[in-house]
Design a protein around this motif. Structure first.
Motif, PDB file in Angstrom:
ATOM      1  N   ILE A   1       0.817  -0.980  -0.412  1.00 21.17           N
ATOM      2  CA  ILE A   1       0.075   0.194   0.024  1.00 21.17           C
ATOM      3  C   ILE A   1       1.125   1.068   0.073  1.00 21.17           C
ATOM      4  O   ILE A   1       2.034   1.221   0.121  1.00 21.17           O
ATOM      5  CB  ILE A   1      -1.033  -0.101   1.128  1.00 21.17           C
ATOM      6  CG1 ILE A   1       0.100  -0.097   2.292  1.00 21.17           C
ATOM      7  CG2 ILE A   1      -1.936  -0.948   1.183  1.00 21.17           C
ATOM      8  CD1 ILE A   1      -0.627   0.585   4.165  1.00 21.17           C
ATOM      9  N   ARG A   2       0.455   2.280  -0.020  1.00 19.30           N
ATOM     10  CA  ARG A   2       1.181   3.443   0.139  1.00 19.30           C
ATOM     11  C   ARG A   2       0.272   4.551   0.525  1.00 19.30           C
ATOM     12  O   ARG A   2      -0.855   4.528   0.505  1.00 19.30           O
ATOM     13  CB  ARG A   2       1.017   4.221  -1.395  1.00 19.30           C
ATOM     14  CG  ARG A   2       1.957   3.541  -2.599  1.00 19.30           C
ATOM     15  CD  ARG A   2       1.558   3.832  -4.187  1.00 19.30           C
ATOM     16  NE  ARG A   2       2.549   4.992  -4.765  1.00 19.30           N
ATOM     17  CZ  ARG A   2       4.368   4.764  -4.295  1.00 19.30           C
ATOM     18  NH1 ARG A   2       4.448   4.072  -3.121  1.00 19.30           N
ATOM     19  NH2 ARG A   2       4.951   5.588  -4.902  1.00 19.30           N
ATOM     20  N   ILE A   3       1.492   4.777   1.321  1.00 19.23           N
ATOM     21  CA  ILE A   3       0.595   5.837   2.429  1.00 19.23           C
ATOM     22  C   ILE A   3       1.674   6.573   3.052  1.00 19.23           C
ATOM     23  O   ILE A   3       2.707   6.966   2.758  1.00 19.23           O
ATOM     24  CB  ILE A   3       0.543   5.171   4.286  1.00 19.23           C
ATOM     25  CG1 ILE A   3      -0.403   5.904   5.379  1.00 19.23           C
ATOM     26  CG2 ILE A   3       1.380   4.236   4.039  1.00 19.23           C
ATOM     27  CD1 ILE A   3      -1.399   5.043   5.750  1.00 19.23           C
ATOM     28  N   ASP A   4       1.003   8.625   3.508  1.00 15.14           N
ATOM     29  CA  ASP A   4       2.323   9.362   3.749  1.00 15.14           C
ATOM     30  C   ASP A   4       3.225   8.850   4.941  1.00 15.14           C
ATOM     31  O   ASP A   4       2.719   8.688   5.662  1.00 15.14           O
ATOM     32  CB  ASP A   4       2.545  10.577   3.969  1.00 15.14           C
ATOM     33  CG  ASP A   4       0.633  11.066   5.485  1.00 15.14           C
ATOM     34  OD1 ASP A   4       1.266  11.009   6.086  1.00 15.14           O
ATOM     35  OD2 ASP A   4      -0.643  10.375   4.820  1.00 15.14           O
ATOM     36  N   GLU A   5       4.180   9.392   4.862  1.00 14.33           N
ATOM     37  CA  GLU A   5       5.810   8.695   5.733  1.00 14.33           C
ATOM     38  C   GLU A   5       4.957   9.253   6.826  1.00 14.33           C
ATOM     39  O   GLU A   5       4.711   8.626   8.145  1.00 14.33           O
ATOM     40  CB  GLU A   5       7.220   9.786   5.914  1.00 14.33           C
ATOM     41  CG  GLU A   5       7.514   9.188   4.449  1.00 14.33           C
ATOM     42  CD  GLU A   5       9.102  10.028   3.992  1.00 14.33           C
ATOM     43  OE1 GLU A   5       9.203  10.282   5.042  1.00 14.33           O
ATOM     44  OE2 GLU A   5       9.071  10.023   2.796  1.00 14.33           O
ATOM     45  N   ASP A   6       4.235  10.863   7.411  1.00 16.52           N
ATOM     46  CA  ASP A   6       3.866  10.849   8.712  1.00 16.52           C
ATOM     47  C   ASP A   6       2.563  10.000   9.360  1.00 16.52           C
ATOM     48  O   ASP A   6       2.776   9.843  10.552  1.00 16.52           O
ATOM     49  CB  ASP A   6       3.563  12.152   8.680  1.00 16.52           C
ATOM     50  CG  ASP A   6       4.551  13.568   8.625  1.00 16.52           C
ATOM     51  OD1 ASP A   6       5.341  12.857   8.567  1.00 16.52           O
ATOM     52  OD2 ASP A   6       4.426  14.633   7.920  1.00 16.52           O
ATOM     53  N   THR A   7       2.243   9.772   8.210  1.00 18.90           N
ATOM     54  CA  THR A   7       0.769   9.020   9.039  1.00 18.90           C
ATOM     55  C   THR A   7       1.671   7.221   9.454  1.00 18.90           C
ATOM     56  O   THR A   7       1.259   6.798  10.822  1.00 18.90           O
ATOM     57  CB  THR A   7      -0.050   8.198   7.952  1.00 18.90           C
ATOM     58  OG1 THR A   7      -0.523  10.297   7.372  1.00 18.90           O
ATOM     59  CG2 THR A   7      -1.264   7.840   8.102  1.00 18.90           C
ATOM     60  N   LYS A   8       2.521   6.610   8.271  1.00 16.79           N
ATOM     61  CA  LYS A   8       2.994   5.475   8.639  1.00 16.79           C
ATOM     62  C   LYS A   8       3.458   5.478   9.948  1.00 16.79           C
ATOM     63  O   LYS A   8       3.719   4.697  10.925  1.00 16.79           O
ATOM     64  CB  LYS A   8       3.698   5.111   7.640  1.00 16.79           C
ATOM     65  CG  LYS A   8       4.841   4.113   7.870  1.00 16.79           C
ATOM     66  CD  LYS A   8       5.685   3.481   6.462  1.00 16.79           C
ATOM     67  CE  LYS A   8       5.778   2.448   6.792  1.00 16.79           C
ATOM     68  NZ  LYS A   8       7.192   1.868   6.699  1.00 16.79           N
ATOM     69  N   ARG A   9       4.008   6.817  10.230  1.00 17.49           N
ATOM     70  CA  ARG A   9       5.374   6.903  11.490  1.00 17.49           C
ATOM     71  C   ARG A   9       4.170   6.844  13.074  1.00 17.49           C
ATOM     72  O   ARG A   9       4.303   5.729  13.658  1.00 17.49           O
ATOM     73  CB  ARG A   9       6.178   7.491  11.192  1.00 17.49           C
ATOM     74  CG  ARG A   9       7.444   7.944  12.581  1.00 17.49           C
ATOM     75  CD  ARG A   9       8.159   9.553  11.847  1.00 17.49           C
ATOM     76  NE  ARG A   9       7.270  10.393  11.827  1.00 17.49           N
ATOM     77  CZ  ARG A   9       7.686  10.938   9.887  1.00 17.49           C
ATOM     78  NH1 ARG A   9       9.078   9.562   9.217  1.00 17.49           N
ATOM     79  NH2 ARG A   9       7.130  11.975   9.135  1.00 17.49           N
ATOM     80  N   GLU A  10       3.225   7.713  12.397  1.00 19.58           N
ATOM     81  CA  GLU A  10       2.534   7.988  13.846  1.00 19.58           C
ATOM     82  C   GLU A  10       1.578   6.529  13.707  1.00 19.58           C
ATOM     83  O   GLU A  10       1.414   5.787  15.498  1.00 19.58           O
ATOM     84  CB  GLU A  10       1.005   8.796  13.439  1.00 19.58           C
ATOM     85  CG  GLU A  10       1.656   9.964  13.041  1.00 19.58           C
ATOM     86  CD  GLU A  10       0.404  11.707  13.315  1.00 19.58           C
ATOM     87  OE1 GLU A  10      -0.276  11.455  13.678  1.00 19.58           O
ATOM     88  OE2 GLU A  10       1.297  12.720  12.789  1.00 19.58           O
ATOM     89  N   ALA A  11       0.925   6.060  12.548  1.00 13.48           N
ATOM     90  CA  ALA A  11       0.492   4.734  12.700  1.00 13.48           C
ATOM     91  C   ALA A  11       1.398   3.327  13.724  1.00 13.48           C
ATOM     92  O   ALA A  11       0.861   2.990  14.453  1.00 13.48           O
ATOM     93  CB  ALA A  11      -0.009   3.990  11.816  1.00 13.48           C
ATOM     94  N   GLU A  12       2.660   3.358  13.052  1.00 10.30           N
ATOM     95  CA  GLU A  12       3.410   2.326  13.493  1.00 10.30           C
ATOM     96  C   GLU A  12       3.589   2.433  15.399  1.00 10.30           C
ATOM     97  O   GLU A  12       4.121   1.645  16.010  1.00 10.30           O
ATOM     98  CB  GLU A  12       5.079   2.420  13.209  1.00 10.30           C
ATOM     99  CG  GLU A  12       4.785   1.737  11.577  1.00 10.30           C
ATOM    100  CD  GLU A  12       6.249   1.861  10.711  1.00 10.30           C
ATOM    101  OE1 GLU A  12       6.312   0.719  10.562  1.00 10.30           O
ATOM    102  OE2 GLU A  12       6.185   3.348  11.133  1.00 10.30           O
TER     103      GLU A  12
END
Length: 101
Positions: free
Chosen positions: A8-19
């Motif tokens: 999937i493609r997701i913006d870096e900030d969202t990925k970092r916050e989700a992780e």
């Protein structure tokens, strides 16, 4: 059951916050994604409400509503004559109700 990969493609900030969030819950990003897919299959839909709310309730609004609910409950307890009950008495009533169901 055989495993497969999903990209999937997701913006870096969202990925970092989700992780960060998922790690606090003891989950990896992959595990959390699996939870989402499994719940979607189980419920046969998106496993949370999707709404078109333009201005979602802020944390302050939510806390204010919670505080008001607690005040309302306290007033009702005074009316019912139960405002002086101990936690043990309250827990005993809850246990009794659960056992009677």
């Amino acid at each position: 059951m055989a495993q497969t990969s999903v990209s999937i493609r997701i913006d870096e900030d969202t990925k970092r916050e989700a992780e960060l969030l998922f790690s606090k819950l003891g989950l990896t990003l992959s595990a959390a994604t699996n939870v989402f897919y499994r719940q979607a299959v189980r419920t046969q839909g998106i496993p949370f409400p999707l709404t078109m709310v333009e201005n979602p309730a802020t944390r302050e609004t939510i806390l204010s509503r919670g505080l008001q609910a607690m005040k309302d409950a306290q007033e009702q307890a005074v009316i019912n004559g139960t405002s002086e009950m101990t936690l043990d008495e309250i827990n005993a009533i809850i246990k009794e109700c659960r056992e009677s169901q």
